[in-house]
Design a protein around this motif. Structure first.
Motif, mmCIF file in Angstrom:
data_model
loop_
_atom_site.group_PDB
_atom_site.id
_atom_site.type_symbol
_atom_site.label_atom_id
_atom_site.label_comp_id
_atom_site.label_asym_id
_atom_site.label_seq_id
_atom_site.Cartn_x
_atom_site.Cartn_y
_atom_site.Cartn_z
ATOM 1 N N LEU A 2 13.176 46.081 49.569
ATOM 2 C CA LEU A 2 13.344 46.527 48.185
ATOM 3 C C LEU A 2 14.670 47.248 48.014
ATOM 4 C CD1 LEU A 2 9.741 47.812 47.328
ATOM 5 C CD2 LEU A 2 10.880 45.768 46.441
ATOM 6 N N GLY A 3 15.061 48.021 49.028
ATOM 7 C CA GLY A 3 16.349 48.706 48.962
ATOM 8 C C GLY A 3 17.498 47.722 48.864
ATOM 9 N N GLU A 4 17.405 46.630 49.628
ATOM 10 C CA GLU A 4 18.468 45.619 49.606
ATOM 11 C C GLU A 4 18.442 44.798 48.322
ATOM 12 O OE1 GLU A 4 17.921 43.284 53.086
ATOM 13 O OE2 GLU A 4 18.321 44.932 54.482
ATOM 14 N N SER A 5 17.233 44.453 47.840
ATOM 15 C CA SER A 5 17.111 43.561 46.684
ATOM 16 C C SER A 5 17.235 44.289 45.350
ATOM 17 C CB SER A 5 15.767 42.821 46.727
ATOM 18 O OG SER A 5 15.632 42.069 47.898
ATOM 19 N N LEU A 6 16.633 45.465 45.266
ATOM 20 C CA LEU A 6 16.547 46.155 43.978
ATOM 21 C C LEU A 6 17.292 47.481 43.938
ATOM 22 C CD1 LEU A 6 12.736 45.570 43.246
ATOM 23 C CD2 LEU A 6 14.689 44.138 42.596
ATOM 24 N N GLY A 7 17.753 47.957 45.091
ATOM 25 C CA GLY A 7 18.499 49.215 45.120
ATOM 26 C C GLY A 7 17.715 50.352 45.735
ATOM 27 N N LYS A 8 18.430 51.415 46.084
ATOM 28 C CA LYS A 8 17.818 52.555 46.767
ATOM 29 C C LYS A 8 16.783 53.264 45.887
ATOM 30 C CE LYS A 8 21.700 53.541 49.866
ATOM 31 N NZ LYS A 8 22.711 54.541 50.301
ATOM 32 N N GLY A 9 17.002 53.260 44.574
ATOM 33 C CA GLY A 9 16.047 53.909 43.679
ATOM 34 C C GLY A 9 14.682 53.263 43.741
ATOM 35 N N ALA A 10 14.655 51.939 43.781
ATOM 36 C CA ALA A 10 13.384 51.215 43.866
ATOM 37 C C ALA A 10 12.680 51.516 45.179
ATOM 38 C CB ALA A 10 13.627 49.713 43.724
ATOM 39 N N ALA A 11 13.449 51.551 46.267
ATOM 40 C CA ALA A 11 12.859 51.848 47.575
ATOM 41 C C ALA A 11 12.310 53.273 47.622
ATOM 42 C CB ALA A 11 13.908 51.644 48.671
ATOM 43 N N LEU A 12 13.039 54.220 47.031
ATOM 44 C CA LEU A 12 12.584 55.606 47.019
ATOM 45 C C LEU A 12 11.287 55.755 46.232
ATOM 46 C CD1 LEU A 12 12.978 58.635 47.558
ATOM 47 C CD2 LEU A 12 14.413 58.722 45.488
ATOM 48 N N LEU A 13 11.220 55.132 45.063
ATOM 49 C CA LEU A 13 10.013 55.218 44.245
ATOM 50 C C LEU A 13 8.832 54.535 44.927
ATOM 51 C CD1 LEU A 13 11.475 54.649 40.668
ATOM 52 C CD2 LEU A 13 10.517 56.759 41.599
ATOM 53 N N PHE A 14 9.115 53.469 45.646
ATOM 54 C CA PHE A 14 8.063 52.790 46.412
ATOM 55 C C PHE A 14 7.488 53.738 47.468
ATOM 56 C CE2 PHE A 14 6.979 50.488 50.326
ATOM 57 C CZ PHE A 14 5.999 49.621 49.866
ATOM 58 N N ALA A 15 8.352 54.425 48.204
ATOM 59 C CA ALA A 15 7.896 55.345 49.247
ATOM 60 C C ALA A 15 7.157 56.539 48.652
ATOM 61 C CB ALA A 15 9.089 55.822 50.081
ATOM 62 N N LEU A 16 7.637 57.064 47.530
ATOM 63 C CA LEU A 16 6.961 58.180 46.874
ATOM 64 C C LEU A 16 5.583 57.758 46.355
ATOM 65 C CD1 LEU A 16 9.888 59.835 44.873
ATOM 66 C CD2 LEU A 16 8.692 60.786 46.853
ATOM 67 N N GLY A 17 5.501 56.529 45.832
ATOM 68 C CA GLY A 17 4.216 56.015 45.372
ATOM 69 C C GLY A 17 3.237 55.867 46.522
ATOM 70 N N LEU A 18 3.729 55.400 47.662
ATOM 71 C CA LEU A 18 2.884 55.273 48.842
ATOM 72 C C LEU A 18 2.392 56.639 49.308
ATOM 73 C CD1 LEU A 18 1.720 53.469 51.114
ATOM 74 C CD2 LEU A 18 3.884 53.791 52.346
ATOM 75 N N LEU A 19 3.266 57.639 49.267
ATOM 76 C CA LEU A 19 2.880 58.993 49.677
ATOM 77 C C LEU A 19 1.812 59.561 48.729
ATOM 78 C CD1 LEU A 19 3.403 61.371 51.604
ATOM 79 C CD2 LEU A 19 5.152 62.175 49.990
ATOM 80 N N ALA A 20 2.025 59.403 47.426
ATOM 81 C CA ALA A 20 1.034 59.875 46.451
ATOM 82 C C ALA A 20 -0.296 59.172 46.652
ATOM 83 C CB ALA A 20 1.554 59.642 45.024
ATOM 84 N N SER A 21 -0.230 57.879 46.950
ATOM 85 C CA SER A 21 -1.447 57.105 47.211
ATOM 86 C C SER A 21 -2.182 57.630 48.441
ATOM 87 C CB SER A 21 -1.082 55.636 47.402
ATOM 88 O OG SER A 21 -2.177 54.886 47.845
ATOM 89 N N GLY A 22 -1.441 57.905 49.508
ATOM 90 C CA GLY A 22 -2.060 58.404 50.725
ATOM 91 C C GLY A 22 -2.718 59.757 50.525
ATOM 92 N N PHE A 23 -2.031 60.661 49.828
ATOM 93 C CA PHE A 23 -2.584 61.993 49.576
ATOM 94 C C PHE A 23 -3.846 61.917 48.721
ATOM 95 C CE2 PHE A 23 1.706 64.450 50.042
ATOM 96 C CZ PHE A 23 1.620 64.289 51.414
ATOM 97 N N ALA A 24 -3.773 61.177 47.618
ATOM 98 C CA ALA A 24 -4.905 61.120 46.687
ATOM 99 C C ALA A 24 -6.096 60.403 47.294
ATOM 100 C CB ALA A 24 -4.471 60.424 45.396
ATOM 101 N N SER A 25 -5.847 59.243 47.883
ATOM 102 C CA SER A 25 -6.966 58.444 48.392
ATOM 103 C C SER A 25 -7.612 59.083 49.617
ATOM 104 C CB SER A 25 -6.494 57.023 48.726
ATOM 105 O OG SER A 25 -5.450 57.031 49.669
ATOM 106 N N SER A 26 -6.847 59.839 50.393
ATOM 107 C CA SER A 26 -7.432 60.488 51.558
ATOM 108 C C SER A 26 -8.427 61.567 51.137
ATOM 109 C CB SER A 26 -6.326 61.100 52.429
ATOM 110 O OG SER A 26 -6.846 61.556 53.649
ATOM 111 N N SER A 27 -8.099 62.324 50.100
ATOM 112 C CA SER A 27 -9.033 63.346 49.624
ATOM 113 C C SER A 27 -10.276 62.716 49.018
ATOM 114 C CB SER A 27 -8.340 64.255 48.598
ATOM 115 O OG SER A 27 -7.899 63.515 47.473
ATOM 116 N N VAL A 28 -10.089 61.633 48.277
ATOM 117 C CA VAL A 28 -11.234 60.930 47.688
ATOM 118 C C VAL A 28 -12.101 60.305 48.779
ATOM 119 C CG1 VAL A 28 -11.898 58.939 46.265
ATOM 120 C CG2 VAL A 28 -10.126 60.512 45.472
#
Length: 396
Positions: A265-291
């Motif tokens: 994603l960083g190569e195809s869409l840019g560093k911003g897309a890759a960063l948001l992807f990683a942040l989304g994954l982190l938010a997903s891990g935090f939220a789903s682990s508590s649930v």
């Protein structure tokens, strides 16, 4: 709508299960390997998820009991023990996906070792559960906030990825492309219709709503329908967006890992897309682990009427995930494999759910209409058949 607003919330908590790190792994693999071929799996899974979560919410409102508690009250003890055993395995597989996902995100963002990231994910999830002790609204607000982080990243990535609309339309036609696509479809199904979400939703509505009359029950169920439709639609669009981004930006690159997707994603869409992807994954891990930990409590308390401290519960389900991380197993493969395990666990939650909600002696005035029971039975049948095909493919 003002009268319904206080009734909303439980579906948004369970919706986290539909955008957990397992979804990232399976949808990235599906999109990068098969392009738009398996779009139909996401669509069908989400439609079934709406029906299933609605039935689970209705069971809680009608009976004042969670699905595991209903199983204990109405099924033979030997069957209940078996259901509890498989449900605990499902809880472990769930925690594996969520902790591994959070660990991967922290590695992508800060280059932390996976086992350190997994531990941090577990600690944050435990802290989030503390919010529930202050009232369900605090916990729900935290979950919705994390869902918002995921949504922002997906919207941005979809907007710049150049989705092929005709290919998306073609992908809604159900079909496979070999045994591996069947296994991946089963994993996608396990990542979408998740057993622990079925158990949890009934518990959330049963503990939150205490209707005394049929009129109150019908009013509450109107709110639950809105809750489920809105929450599951948002989760479904997130799920679909992830597959579409992978299909448009990563297809043909041979990428089947989350780390590879982040780099791609960083190569195809840019560093911003890759960063948001990683942040989304982190938010997903935090939220789903508590649930997931909350679901584990519901499973144990309902099936065997035992309640252990949340810290101990967290350690029990966390240990296998940390062992996997410590052994150096490929994290994306572990995520996809955990989703296949979850897919096999779905019938053991779904069949009792459909059966109980079809019984007037259990549900009273909220008993299913015949068409609802037929639809629920068909959903269960599709899932069971897909799992049977997967089992044959794995054995051959």
């Amino acid at each position: 709508m003002g009268r319904l607003w206080p009734l909303l919330g439980p579906a948004f908590v369970t919706a986290v299960a539909y955008v957990d790190p397992g979804n990232f792994a399976t949808n990235i693999s599906a999109g990068s390997i098969y392009g738009y071929l398996l779009v139909w799996v996401v669509v069908v899974s989400n439609v079934m998820a709406m029906l299933i979560q609605y039935l689970s919410a209705k069971a809680g409102v009608a009976t004042g009991m969670s699905l595991p508690a209903l199983c204990r009250a109405h099924l033979p003890r030997r069957v209940v023990r078996g259901l509890w055993g498989q449900a605990e395995l499902v809880a472990i597989a769930t925690d594996l996906a969520e902790v591994v996902g959070g660990a991967l995100a922290l590695k992508l963002l800060f280059d932390l070792p996976l086992i350190v990231g997994g531990t941090i994910t577990a600690v944050v999830a435990f802290a989030m559960l503390g919010l529930k002790n202050r009232g369900h609204r605090h916990f729900e607000a935290a979950i919705v906030g994390l869902l918002g982080v995921i949504l922002v990243g997906f919207v941005y990535d979809v907007a710049i990825s150049g989705i092929d609309s005709m290919a998306v339309l073609d992908g809604t036609l159900p079909r496979f492309d070999g045994a591996e696509s069947v296994m991946l479809a089963a994993g996608m199904l396990g990542a979408t219709v998740m057993p622990h979400a079925i158990y949890l939703h009934s518990a959330l509505t049963s503990e939150r709503h205490r209707p005394r009359t049929d009129t109150e029950r019908r009013t509450i169920m109107r709110g639950q329908r809105v809750d489920v439709i809105v929450a599951m639609t948002i989760a479904g669009l997130m799920n679909l967006s992830l597959l579409l981004v992978a299909a448009s930006a990563l297809s043909g690159q041979g990428i089947d890992t989350i780390e590879g997707a982040h780099a791609g994603l960083g190569e195809s869409l840019g560093k911003g897309a890759a960063l948001l992807f990683a942040l989304g994954l982190l938010a997903s891990g935090f939220a789903s682990s508590s649930v997931g930990t909350l679901s584990g409590q519901v499973i144990m308390e309902g099936f065997i009427r035992r309640r252990i401290p949340v810290t101990l519960r967290r350690l029990i389900t966390l240990l296998p995930a940390l062992v996997i991380l410590g052994m150096g197993v490929d994290p994306t493969a572990a995520l996809v494999g955990s989703q296949v395990v979850l897919s096999f666990g779905i019938p053991f939650a779904l069949v009792p759910l459909v059966w109980f909600t079809a019984r007037k002696d259990v549900m009273g005035s909220l008993v299913n209409r015949p068409v609802t029971t037929i639809a629920g039975g068909l959903a269960a049948g599709v899932i069971i058949v897909l799992n049977a095909v997967l089992l044959v493919q794995l054995a051959s």
